[in-house]
Write an enzyme that holds these catalytic residues in place. Structure first.
Site, PDB file in Angstrom:
ATOM      1  CG  HIS A   1      -1.944  -1.018   1.258  1.00 42.39           C
ATOM      2  ND1 HIS A   1      -3.098  -0.872   1.989  1.00 42.39           N
ATOM      3  CD2 HIS A   1      -2.040  -2.235   0.654  1.00 42.39           C
ATOM      4  CE1 HIS A   1      -3.865  -1.934   1.821  1.00 42.39           C
ATOM      5  NE2 HIS A   1      -3.238  -2.785   1.027  1.00 42.39           N
TER       6      HIS A   1
ATOM      7  CD  GLU B   1      -2.128   4.261   3.050  1.00 44.78           C
ATOM      8  OE1 GLU B   1      -3.308   4.488   3.349  1.00 44.78           O
ATOM      9  OE2 GLU B   1      -1.787   3.437   2.175  1.00 44.78           O
TER      10      GLU B   1
ATOM     11  CB  CYS C   1      -6.757  -0.357   5.073  1.00 45.26           C
ATOM     12  SG  CYS C   1      -5.030  -0.901   5.030  1.00 45.26           S
TER      13      CYS C   1
ATOM     14  CB  CYS D   1      -2.277   1.809   6.079  1.00 45.83           C
ATOM     15  SG  CYS D   1      -1.825   0.946   4.546  1.00 45.83           S
TER      16      CYS D   1
END
Length: 154
Positions: free
Chosen positions: A54, A56, A85, A88
Site C-alpha cells: 500500500h 502508506e 485501512c 496502514c
C-alpha cells in the site's frame, strides 16, 4: 482548509497520479518535522504482487530509511489521498507519525473513522492528530475514475 495540509495533499495527489496503471491510484507522502518531503509512494500491490504494498506502507518504509531517528517518525506528517485501512493505520501508529492528513473517506475499509478509528482509539498508546477530507473531491475522483475505467463504465 489548512494551507499546509492542502500543499501536502498536492504532493500525495501527484504520487497517486504516478501509480502503475494496474494499481488503484492512491498516493502517500511523508513530510519531516521541518516540512520537507522525506518519501512518497503510490500503491504497488498489483505491480509487485504484494498485498502489503500500500502507498502508506511503502512511504513509511522509505521515510524511515531517510529519517535521522531510525524507524521513529515522530513529528512527521503523512499525507495520503484515501483514508488508511487497518493495516496502514496500525503501521502509522507504530511509526509514531504525529499527524495524518487524508483526502477521501473509504467507507468499506477505512480505519481512521469510517469502519474503525484505530489511530484515535483512546486505548492506543500513541495517537496522531488527524485531518480528514482535505481535497476530498479530487482524491475520490481519482479512485472513482480508476474503477469506472477498469469496469468498462464511461
Amino acid at each position: 482548509m489548512d494551507r499546509a495540509a492542502g500543499a501536502m495533499m498536492s504532493a500525495a495527489l501527484d504520487a497517486a497520479r504516478a501509480a502503475d496503471p494496474a494499481d488503484v491510484p492512491i498516493g502517500a507522502v511523508v513530510f519531516g518535522p521541518d516540512g520537507r518531503e522525506l518519501a512518497r509512494a503510490a500503491n504497488r500491490r498489483e505491480a509487485d504482487a504484494d498485498p502489503t504494498a500500500h502507498a502508506e506502507i511503502l512511504a513509511l518504509r522509505a521515510a524511515a530509511a531517510r529519517h535521522g531517528d531510525g524507524w521513529r517518525l515522530s513529528d512527521c506528517t503523512l499525507a495520503v489521498t484515501v483514508e488508511p485501512c487497518t493495516m496502514c493505520a496500525g503501521a502509522i501508529g507504530l511509526a509514531r507519525i504525529s499527524r495524518v492528513v487524508f483526502g477521501a473517506w473509504e467507507p468499506k475499509t477505512g480505519a481512521v473513522g469510517s469502519l474503525w478509528d484505530v489511530l484515535r482509539d483512546p486505548r492506543q498508546m500513541y495517537r496522531p492528530e488527524v485531518l480528514a477530507g482535505v481535497r476530498e473531491d479530487e482524491c475520490a475522483a481519482l479512485v472513482r475514475d480508476f474503477f469506472a475505467a477498469h469496469r468498462g463504465q464511461p
